[in-house]
Design a protein around this motif. Sequence first.
Motif, short mmCIF file in Angstrom:
data_model
loop_
_atom_site.label_atom_id
_atom_site.label_comp_id
_atom_site.label_asym_id
_atom_site.label_seq_id
_atom_site.Cartn_x
_atom_site.Cartn_y
_atom_site.Cartn_z
N PHE A 1 0.87 -1.18 0.00
CA PHE A 1 0.00 0.00 0.00
C PHE A 1 0.91 1.23 0.00
O PHE A 1 1.72 1.40 0.91
CB PHE A 1 -0.88 0.01 1.24
N THR A 2 0.74 2.08 -0.99
CA THR A 2 1.64 3.22 -1.17
C THR A 2 0.83 4.51 -1.26
O THR A 2 -0.20 4.56 -1.96
CB THR A 2 2.47 3.07 -2.46
N ALA A 3 1.29 5.56 -0.57
CA ALA A 3 0.62 6.85 -0.63
C ALA A 3 1.64 7.95 -0.83
O ALA A 3 2.75 7.89 -0.30
CB ALA A 3 -0.19 7.10 0.64
N ASN B 1 -0.43 -2.28 -4.80
CA ASN B 1 0.15 -3.09 -5.88
C ASN B 1 -0.08 -2.47 -7.26
O ASN B 1 -0.37 -3.15 -8.24
CB ASN B 1 -0.42 -4.51 -5.85
N GLY B 2 0.03 -1.15 -7.30
CA GLY B 2 -0.09 -0.43 -8.56
C GLY B 2 -1.50 -0.05 -8.97
O GLY B 2 -1.68 0.66 -9.96
N ARG B 3 -2.49 -0.47 -8.21
CA ARG B 3 -3.88 -0.14 -8.54
C ARG B 3 -4.39 0.95 -7.60
O ARG B 3 -4.19 0.86 -6.38
CB ARG B 3 -4.78 -1.37 -8.41
N PRO B 4 -5.05 1.98 -8.12
CA PRO B 4 -5.52 3.08 -7.27
C PRO B 4 -6.44 2.60 -6.17
O PRO B 4 -7.28 1.70 -6.37
CB PRO B 4 -6.27 3.99 -8.26
N LEU B 5 -6.27 3.18 -4.98
CA LEU B 5 -7.12 2.86 -3.85
C LEU B 5 -8.29 3.83 -3.79
O LEU B 5 -8.13 5.02 -4.04
CB LEU B 5 -6.34 2.96 -2.54
N ARG B 6 -9.44 3.32 -3.42
CA ARG B 6 -10.61 4.16 -3.20
C ARG B 6 -11.25 3.74 -1.89
O ARG B 6 -11.74 2.60 -1.76
CB ARG B 6 -11.62 4.02 -4.35
N ALA C 1 -4.62 0.62 6.39
CA ALA C 1 -4.49 0.27 4.98
C ALA C 1 -5.77 -0.39 4.47
O ALA C 1 -6.21 -0.14 3.34
CB ALA C 1 -3.29 -0.65 4.78
N HIS C 2 -6.40 -1.20 5.31
CA HIS C 2 -7.64 -1.86 4.89
C HIS C 2 -8.79 -0.87 4.78
O HIS C 2 -9.65 -1.01 3.91
CB HIS C 2 -7.96 -2.99 5.86
N VAL C 3 -8.81 0.13 5.64
CA VAL C 3 -9.82 1.19 5.49
C VAL C 3 -9.57 1.98 4.21
O VAL C 3 -10.50 2.32 3.48
CB VAL C 3 -9.83 2.12 6.72
N ALA C 4 -8.30 2.26 3.92
CA ALA C 4 -7.97 2.97 2.68
C ALA C 4 -8.42 2.19 1.45
O ALA C 4 -8.84 2.77 0.46
CB ALA C 4 -6.47 3.24 2.62
N ALA C 5 -8.34 0.86 1.54
CA ALA C 5 -8.73 0.01 0.42
C ALA C 5 -10.23 -0.23 0.36
O ALA C 5 -10.74 -0.76 -0.64
CB ALA C 5 -8.01 -1.32 0.51
#
Length: 266
Positions: free
Chosen positions: A127-129, A137-142, A196-200
Amino acid sequence: MDVTTSRELAAIAAEAARAVGDRLRAAFRSRPEVLTKRDFHDPVTEHDKAAEEDIRAVLGRLCPDSVVVGEEGGSHGAGEVCWYVDPIDGTANFAAGLPFFCTSIGAAVNGEVVAGVVYDPVRNDEFTAWLGGAECNGRPLRSAGARTDREAMLLSSFPTPRDLAAGGEEALHRFARMVEAFASTRRPGSAALKLAHVAAGWADVAYGTHVNAWDVAAGSLLVRQAGGTYLPLSGSVFEPGGYLACVGGFDLAGSVLADLVPGGDA
């Protein structure tokens, strides 16, 4: 700070976090010897310390003029960039063999978190910000999900032994209200990975107490850059205290947790 520099710092954090992935995967479920710090609820292993040393080496090589504040080794260095490092957030889980722990690295400049990585070595989720966005993993988080308590999954380690010692019956009553109000309440450990799970959008709300900057710096930016809400209950990510995070669109004002919001108004 410009977005490009912020993303460069995120890339450095990602390289440092991945540098200890093999070590942590190899040691996982080996039942390492567990020592304690503050008390028997606060474990540490040789792998926490060794992983932090490896992370410091990578950060020192890639960003030499910086400060590193680590959970195990304290603060060292000088420079504009300050790294907040938790080599294993969720040590109790790691030591016991429960696959919910991570490496968390956040970068701050002038009192603002500008980049962060939360790396789950078991699932190989990175998870990267940065100031321009967040991804896994390279896919935008919402950060999106439930809107009310009765629909929501809450992740919280409250009440901790320290909460019980300080709050007694009131802490238990708050926990009871949380369990009754939310659709599901889980206590998985690891503040950084919960954020991170809330971000995802894999969980809706996270609430914790008694955390430090190395626990939440990276996760706070993940949630915010993914469109969720992160509130440091101590007034700052950098001050020890509590936190409350939720997905975008969640009715925090109508939540059983609304009274935790600074000022009492979500």
